[in-house]
Design an enzyme around this catalytic site. Structure first.
Site, PDB file in Angstrom:
ATOM      1  N   TYR A  14     -42.736  46.296   1.705  1.00 27.38           N
ATOM      2  CA  TYR A  14     -42.036  45.539   0.664  1.00 27.38           C
ATOM      3  C   TYR A  14     -40.535  45.839   0.611  1.00 27.38           C
ATOM      4  O   TYR A  14     -39.817  45.234  -0.182  1.00 27.38           O
ATOM      5  CB  TYR A  14     -42.661  45.835  -0.706  1.00 27.38           C
ATOM      6  CG  TYR A  14     -44.095  45.384  -0.801  1.00 27.38           C
ATOM      7  CD1 TYR A  14     -44.424  44.031  -0.833  1.00 27.38           C
ATOM      8  CD2 TYR A  14     -45.133  46.305  -0.853  1.00 27.38           C
ATOM      9  CE1 TYR A  14     -45.739  43.609  -0.907  1.00 27.38           C
ATOM     10  CE2 TYR A  14     -46.456  45.898  -0.934  1.00 27.38           C
ATOM     11  CZ  TYR A  14     -46.753  44.549  -0.953  1.00 27.38           C
ATOM     12  OH  TYR A  14     -48.059  44.133  -1.034  1.00 27.38           O
ATOM     13  N   HIS A  19     -38.429  40.490  -4.075  1.00 32.29           N
ATOM     14  CA  HIS A  19     -39.085  41.041  -5.260  1.00 32.29           C
ATOM     15  C   HIS A  19     -38.691  42.498  -5.512  1.00 32.29           C
ATOM     16  O   HIS A  19     -38.987  43.035  -6.577  1.00 32.29           O
ATOM     17  CB  HIS A  19     -40.611  40.960  -5.062  1.00 32.29           C
ATOM     18  CG  HIS A  19     -41.360  40.439  -6.248  1.00 32.29           C
ATOM     19  ND1 HIS A  19     -40.768  39.777  -7.312  1.00 32.29           N
ATOM     20  CD2 HIS A  19     -42.695  40.473  -6.555  1.00 32.29           C
ATOM     21  CE1 HIS A  19     -41.694  39.432  -8.203  1.00 32.29           C
ATOM     22  NE2 HIS A  19     -42.872  39.843  -7.772  1.00 32.29           N
ATOM     23  N   TYR A  64     -47.277  48.750  -8.482  1.00 26.72           N
ATOM     24  CA  TYR A  64     -47.139  47.360  -8.023  1.00 26.72           C
ATOM     25  C   TYR A  64     -46.653  46.528  -9.207  1.00 26.72           C
ATOM     26  O   TYR A  64     -46.875  46.838 -10.376  1.00 26.72           O
ATOM     27  CB  TYR A  64     -48.419  46.788  -7.387  1.00 26.72           C
ATOM     28  CG  TYR A  64     -48.706  47.450  -6.056  1.00 26.72           C
ATOM     29  CD1 TYR A  64     -48.044  47.028  -4.904  1.00 26.72           C
ATOM     30  CD2 TYR A  64     -49.573  48.531  -5.974  1.00 26.72           C
ATOM     31  CE1 TYR A  64     -48.264  47.658  -3.688  1.00 26.72           C
ATOM     32  CE2 TYR A  64     -49.804  49.171  -4.764  1.00 26.72           C
ATOM     33  CZ  TYR A  64     -49.148  48.733  -3.619  1.00 26.72           C
ATOM     34  OH  TYR A  64     -49.347  49.364  -2.426  1.00 26.72           O
ATOM     35  N   ASN A  66     -47.198  43.728 -10.834  1.00 28.93           N
ATOM     36  CA  ASN A  66     -47.942  43.135 -11.952  1.00 28.93           C
ATOM     37  C   ASN A  66     -48.411  44.141 -12.994  1.00 28.93           C
ATOM     38  O   ASN A  66     -48.850  43.754 -14.075  1.00 28.93           O
ATOM     39  CB  ASN A  66     -49.151  42.350 -11.430  1.00 28.93           C
ATOM     40  CG  ASN A  66     -48.723  41.163 -10.574  1.00 28.93           C
ATOM     41  OD1 ASN A  66     -47.539  40.913 -10.407  1.00 28.93           O
ATOM     42  ND2 ASN A  66     -49.682  40.436 -10.056  1.00 28.93           N
ATOM     43  N   ASN A 113     -44.074  38.380 -13.630  1.00 25.82           N
ATOM     44  CA  ASN A 113     -45.272  39.176 -13.946  1.00 25.82           C
ATOM     45  C   ASN A 113     -44.966  40.626 -14.307  1.00 25.82           C
ATOM     46  O   ASN A 113     -45.666  41.227 -15.117  1.00 25.82           O
ATOM     47  CB  ASN A 113     -46.271  39.121 -12.791  1.00 25.82           C
ATOM     48  CG  ASN A 113     -46.932  37.752 -12.709  1.00 25.82           C
ATOM     49  OD1 ASN A 113     -47.033  37.045 -13.696  1.00 25.82           O
ATOM     50  ND2 ASN A 113     -47.365  37.364 -11.527  1.00 25.82           N
TER      51      ASN A 113
END
Length: 197
Positions: A14, A19, A64, A66, A113
């Site tokens: 990531y 993000h 993470y 969310n 989120n």
């Protein structure tokens, strides 16, 4: 104590994705203020130090995106801080073009989120935030694919500039100068015009 949390997803795959600009902003602050890492606390990588004369805790949730609220709530509860005045959250925003940042004292999740999770865990949407523009997703793209993708060559320099501005804004916010930071940074930059043939 002021908690500054940058949102993102942990792990190599990531890194440098749209993000994860919240994580990138924390890295920028670590470099600027030489904040030493303190390891993992309450499901977040943390570092404690001083910014502009203020004690700060920099955090990257490891839950993470969310579930970001779980880590933030753990830190807020442990350090007994007031989320309205002593918490700053930095994260990506697809409604802003790369290079732009937007500072707010409070607000809804706007479909993000990570912010939804924080609002749900804290029971309030009254916390300061800096949104970093990553650009709108192209038509027919899946949103998850887009935000988990990396920036194009043209966008990366704009994002680096935005990260620098976010770090400067964060420094003003920890000094209680959020109104000044909003006046200075909440201006929209024009996207570069494509050359005409």
């Amino acid at each position: 104590m002021f908690i500054i949390a940058g949102l993102g997803n942990p792990g190599k795959r990531y890194e440098n994705t749209r993000h994860n600009v919240g994580f990138d902003a924390i890295d920028e602050l670590v470099d600027r203020y030489r904040i030493p890492g303190s390891g993992v606390s309450h499901k977040a990588m943390v570092g404690k130090g001083i910014m502009e004369g203020q004690k700060v805790l920099l955090a990257k949730p490891l839950t993470y995106m969310n579930l970001s609220g779980e880590a933030i709530r753990g830190l807020v509860d442990y350090y007994k801080i007031d989320p309205e005045t002593e918490l700053l959250v930095i994260y990506d925003d697809i409604s802003l073009e790369p290079g732009n940042i937007r500072i707010r004292k409070k607000g809804s999740a706007g479909g993000h989120n990570g912010i939804k999770s924080i609002i749900a865990q804290l029971g309030t949407q009254n916390f300061q935030r800096i949104r970093i523009g990553v650009g709108e997703k192209p038509k027919n793209w899946d949103l998850a694919d887009y935000v988990l993708g990396t920036f194009g060559k043209g966008d990366r320099p704009l994002v680096e500039e935005a990260l620098g501005n976010a770090a400067e804004a964060a420094a003003m916010i920890v000094q209680g100068k959020i109104d000044e930071a909003m006046n200075r940074f909440n201006r929209t930059k024009e996207a570069p015009k494509p050359d005409k043939e």
